[in-house]
Write a protein that holds these residues in place. Structure first.
Motif, PDB file in Angstrom:
ATOM      1  N   TYR A   1      -2.737  -5.640  -9.239  1.00  0.00           N
ATOM      2  CA  TYR A   1      -1.941  -5.172  -8.103  1.00  0.00           C
ATOM      3  C   TYR A   1      -2.817  -5.035  -6.857  1.00  0.00           C
ATOM      4  N   GLU A   2      -4.003  -4.467  -7.017  1.00  0.00           N
ATOM      5  CA  GLU A   2      -4.913  -4.341  -5.883  1.00  0.00           C
ATOM      6  C   GLU A   2      -5.352  -5.721  -5.380  1.00  0.00           C
TER       7      GLU A   2
ATOM      8  N   ARG B   1       0.825  -1.210   0.000  1.00  0.00           N
ATOM      9  CA  ARG B   1       0.000   0.000   0.000  1.00  0.00           C
ATOM     10  C   ARG B   1       0.862   1.264   0.000  1.00  0.00           C
ATOM     11  N   SER B   2       1.939   1.239   0.758  1.00  0.00           N
ATOM     12  CA  SER B   2       2.798   2.427   0.848  1.00  0.00           C
ATOM     13  C   SER B   2       3.537   2.695  -0.460  1.00  0.00           C
ATOM     14  N   TYR B   3       3.759   1.640  -1.253  1.00  0.00           N
ATOM     15  CA  TYR B   3       4.454   1.807  -2.530  1.00  0.00           C
ATOM     16  C   TYR B   3       3.487   1.716  -3.707  1.00  0.00           C
ATOM     17  N   ARG B   4       2.229   2.055  -3.473  1.00  0.00           N
ATOM     18  CA  ARG B   4       1.239   1.980  -4.537  1.00  0.00           C
ATOM     19  C   ARG B   4       1.568   2.953  -5.677  1.00  0.00           C
ATOM     20  N   ARG B   5       2.004   4.164  -5.339  1.00  0.00           N
ATOM     21  CA  ARG B   5       2.342   5.140  -6.382  1.00  0.00           C
ATOM     22  C   ARG B   5       3.519   4.660  -7.221  1.00  0.00           C
ATOM     23  N   HIS B   6       4.504   4.062  -6.567  1.00  0.00           N
ATOM     24  CA  HIS B   6       5.636   3.531  -7.314  1.00  0.00           C
ATOM     25  C   HIS B   6       5.199   2.379  -8.214  1.00  0.00           C
TER      26      HIS B   6
ATOM     27  N   ILE C   1       2.234   2.034  -9.573  1.00  0.00           N
ATOM     28  CA  ILE C   1       1.511   2.595 -10.718  1.00  0.00           C
ATOM     29  C   ILE C   1       2.495   3.086 -11.778  1.00  0.00           C
ATOM     30  N   LEU C   2       3.565   3.728 -11.341  1.00  0.00           N
ATOM     31  CA  LEU C   2       4.588   4.173 -12.290  1.00  0.00           C
ATOM     32  C   LEU C   2       5.220   2.978 -12.992  1.00  0.00           C
TER      33      LEU C   2
ATOM     34  N   SER D   1      -2.695  -1.000 -18.770  1.00  0.00           N
ATOM     35  CA  SER D   1      -2.471  -0.477 -17.417  1.00  0.00           C
ATOM     36  C   SER D   1      -3.632  -0.793 -16.480  1.00  0.00           C
TER      37      SER D   1
ATOM     38  N   TYR E   1      -3.241  -2.759 -12.909  1.00  0.00           N
ATOM     39  CA  TYR E   1      -3.524  -2.100 -11.632  1.00  0.00           C
ATOM     40  C   TYR E   1      -4.536  -2.914 -10.822  1.00  0.00           C
TER      41      TYR E   1
END
Length: 298
Positions: free
Chosen positions: A260-261, A224-229, A231-232, A253, A257
């Motif tokens: 990933y979730e 969860r903490s690296y969700r933005r990474h 997504i990139l 994409s 995603y």
């Protein structure tokens, strides 16, 4: 009974003893030979049935391809007329090598054999590593072969029916000056392979996350903490396996995603089950040991 002795008892009861290094190599060779034999047999079928291989690889070039028919039917059903009905770009596929068609047919037959043989390939892989697991661990991952097969086939189907037609048409319709849209057979087969097999492997993300969580490499909070990474990273992967157009990258994409979730939920469940097992083991260790002489062994 201590936990390590319990695990040793499980191994003895299941008939699995310690194997030497050469025993492992021999067993691994047996599993590999079985998988290779299945790939060869399946690939031979596609090589003999040449029309099957041709219909599969050139499917996105055909006007009657399933994706085009479904989009056109949906467009008419939702009252959009023929706005979503389109025909594939007409372009020629040629080869400059005399043996090009034969080599590409062999190459295509091999990869079709790999795709169709994936259930047995993974089954052989699982049969090799499963004896090293304990009984309770094998029960937890029961059905792993079926799950991995379904995810892989979904990924391949997604790449073939969604990514491939849009990507092929984008690349074939892209113009630069007076250059005509043509493609070598080698280039076309390579792109079709790249659109399907890597996508099937990427769809195994929840399974990979499960095993990483089992060994304690990752947890739900970490993901969860690296969700933005993530997504990139997903956008980068989508840009690599698709042409440089927004539609194709978006089509790739979104499911990545979602996977990933889904992987986060899988890891969270593994973490929860592990915490329950640790709490139960700790509670058992604190229980007094009863003997024939009394509760305290005196």
């Amino acid at each position: 009974m201590p936990l390590d002795q319990l695990h040793e008892q499980e191994r003895n009861e299941s008939g699995r003893g310690e194997m030497s290094f050469f025993d492992h190599i021999t067993e691994l060779r047996t599993h590999i030979l079985r998988a290779v034999a299945c790939i060869f047999a399946t690939g031979l079928v596609f090589f003999i049935k040449k029309d099957w291989a041709e219909s599969i690889i050139f499917g996105p070039k055909n006007e009657n391809f399933l994706t085009y028919r479904v989009l056109c039917s949906a467009s008419k059903q939702f009252g959009l007329g023929e706005s979503m009905c389109f025909k594939p770009t007409n372009f020629e596929v040629f080869t400059r090598d005399l043996g090009g068609p034969l080599m590409q047919h062999l190459f295509l037959s091999f990869w079709l054999g790999v795709i169709c043989s994936f259930p047995l390939i993974f089954w052989e892989f699982w049969k090799f590593i499963s004896p090293g697991l304990h009984d309770h661990e094998r029960k937890v991952v029961r059905g792993i072969v079926g799950i991995c097969t379904i995810l892989f086939m979904l990924g391949v189907a997604f790449g073939y029916y969604i990514i491939a037609p849009f990507s092929i048409n984008f690349l074939a319709s892209y113009s630069f000056g007076e250059v005509k849209s043509t493609s070598t057979l080698d280039s076309y087969v390579t792109y079709m392979t790249m659109f399907t097999i890597p996508t099937g492997l990427i769809f195994e993300m929840p399974v990979i996350a499960y095993f990483l969580a089992r060994v304690g490499v990752i947890d739900a909070q970490f993901m969860r903490s690296y969700r933005r990474h993530a997504i990139l990273g997903i956008l980068i992967v989508a840009a690599i396996i698709t042409p440089p157009d927004v539609l194709s990258q978006t089509l790739v994409s979104i499911p990545l995603y979602v996977l990933y979730e889904l992987s986060i939920k899988v890891v969270a469940r593994v973490q929860k089950n592990r915490e329950k097992a640790l709490a139960l083991e700790e509670a058992r260790s604190k229980m007094p040991i009863k003997t024939e002489y009394g509760d305290d062994g005196a």
